[in-house]
Design an enzyme around this catalytic site. Structure first.
Site, PDB file in Angstrom:
ATOM      1  N   ALA A  12       6.643  10.954   5.670  1.00 45.47           N
ATOM      2  CA  ALA A  12       7.234  10.478   6.915  1.00 45.47           C
ATOM      3  C   ALA A  12       6.215   9.864   7.850  1.00 45.47           C
ATOM      4  O   ALA A  12       5.117  10.355   7.998  1.00 45.47           O
ATOM      5  CB  ALA A  12       7.931  11.623   7.611  1.00 45.47           C
ATOM      6  N   ILE A 174       5.244   5.792   4.113  1.00 45.28           N
ATOM      7  CA  ILE A 174       3.997   6.503   4.392  1.00 45.28           C
ATOM      8  C   ILE A 174       3.828   6.574   5.904  1.00 45.28           C
ATOM      9  O   ILE A 174       4.483   5.851   6.650  1.00 45.28           O
ATOM     10  CB  ILE A 174       2.771   5.821   3.729  1.00 45.28           C
ATOM     11  N   ASP A 175       2.950   7.468   6.326  1.00 46.23           N
ATOM     12  CA  ASP A 175       2.744   7.697   7.752  1.00 46.23           C
ATOM     13  C   ASP A 175       2.303   6.424   8.479  1.00 46.23           C
ATOM     14  O   ASP A 175       1.663   5.547   7.892  1.00 46.23           O
ATOM     15  CB  ASP A 175       1.666   8.764   7.978  1.00 46.23           C
ATOM     16  N   LYS A 176       2.571   6.407   9.764  1.00 46.96           N
ATOM     17  CA  LYS A 176       2.147   5.291  10.617  1.00 46.96           C
ATOM     18  C   LYS A 176       0.649   5.016  10.474  1.00 46.96           C
ATOM     19  O   LYS A 176       0.231   3.866  10.351  1.00 46.96           O
ATOM     20  CB  LYS A 176       2.480   5.616  12.081  1.00 46.96           C
TER      21      LYS A 176
END
Length: 359
Positions: A12, A174-176
């Site tokens: 996330a 995928i993460d920021k």
């Protein structure tokens, strides 16, 4: 709607967190303004095969034009958008070998996610699949506090025909503040097939990350098998817990940068939210720059002032999705895509390894 398990299997960026019927020329596409309907032109022809002879028109259309529901197709048969041998027929008419069905219509797609002219780095593309290299700082899709400037907004601008796909075709995320490769289906069948591969683990994802930990200790954790769930009190965090969902991470390779820091090559067997970050923190070797799961353990003994500053000032988790492998949903061929470590991580590694002699 996206499959619930697929959403859960995203890494996330927020902790809450057979026919190509698109013939549009993207170069001539004028991006709509915010709130405006997005026109998608559908123009596709199909010839009935011997195996399909005897099927009702609506049944055949649902097998051929898989991006649309049978009810939607029946409506187009009735209003003349879907023709049978160049004529309007009832949905119950049965087809014969060599008959031709032709779908021609324009969809006015409305969505809360709006197109934006944002550059994207495409590293692989064909008629069915797209792989992009996401930069640090880009949120994958709109959500609370991030309605614009996301990868989905960019995809809807550059690939307007994907407006009818969930999340513009995204298969995972995928993460920021993680950089690297993301897999996208350009058609609904491709997206669904790739999502199925993600579930049955035939999609493989390898990451590289810089961690606080010595090589000998890390080599004792080649396979991290620890279930992950939502933190009971800090709801924006994930944590290892017995009641969590299965989570397995593999340390594929360990390269010492100095006596207390290493570059890891990591493989995911599962894809829980923040999995790599949580697992490495759990074994007490956090990723450099991870403000959520790293804490003071990022700073180890024996650092020079330059190294200490490089670690303290690194603005994001030093994590990069560098390899993505999958089975092509149409050809069945194995595809592997790679992208190099970004410059900020290379600079961090150079500072940490400065003056280090393994011998």
């Amino acid at each position: 709607m996206l499959d619930e398990e697929m959403i859960e299997d995203y890494e996330a960026d927020e902790a809450d967190e057979g026919i190509d019927d698109s013939d549009d020329d993207d170069a001539d596409y004028e991006a709509p303004t915010i709130g405006q309907a997005v026109p998608v032109i559908i123009d596709a022809t199909y010839t009935v095969t011997e195996e399909e002879a005897g099927l009702r028109i609506d049944k055949l259309a649902s097998l051929v034009f898989t991006d649309f529901s049978r009810a939607q197709l029946q409506g187009w048969i009735s209003d003349g958008s879907l023709l049978y041998n160049d004529s309007v027929q009832k949905p119950k008419i049965r087809v014969k070998v060599g008959d031709v069905i032709h779908l021609s219509t324009t969809l006015q797609q409305h969505s809360e996610d709006q197109p934006e002219d944002i550059d994207i780095d495409v590293v692989y593309e064909d008629d069915d699949v797209l792989v992009i290299n996401k930069p640090v700082g880009m949120v994958v899709h709109p959500g609370a506090g991030n309605q614009t400037g996301t990868l989905v907004n960019a995809l809807l601008y550059h690939y307007p025909q994907q407006h009818h796909l969930p999340r513009a075709g995204l298969v995972h995320r995928i993460d920021k503040d993680t950089s690297g490769l993301l897999l996208i289906g350009k058609t609904k069948p491709a997206q669904m097939a790739l999502m199925d591969q993600l579930k049955d683990k035939s999609v493989y994802r390898h990451y590289q990350c810089v961690v606080a930990g010595d090589a000998a200790s890390l080599l004792r954790h080649r396979r991290i098998d620890a279930p992950i769930g939502r933190h009971r009190s800090q709801r924006t965090k994930m944590t290892v817990m017995t009641a969590g969902r299965e989570a397995v991470t593999h340390l594929l390779n360990v390269t010492a940068l100095n006596g207390n820091y290493c570059l890891l090559d990591v493989g995911l067997e599962t894809g829980r939210t923040h999995q790599i970050r949580v697992h490495l923190s759990h074994i007490t070797y956090p990723i450099v720059g991870d403000r959520v799961y790293g804490g003071r353990r990022q700073l180890r003994a024996g650092l020079t002032e330059a190294q200490r500053q490089a670690i303290s000032n690194f603005p994001r988790q030093a994590l990069h999705a560098y390899t993505l492998g999958f089975v092509h949903p149409t050809t069945g061929e194995d595809v592997e895509v790679t992208t190099p470590i970004p410059e900020d991580m290379q600079q961090l590694m150079a500072v940490l390894s400065d003056g280090y002699d393994e011998e």
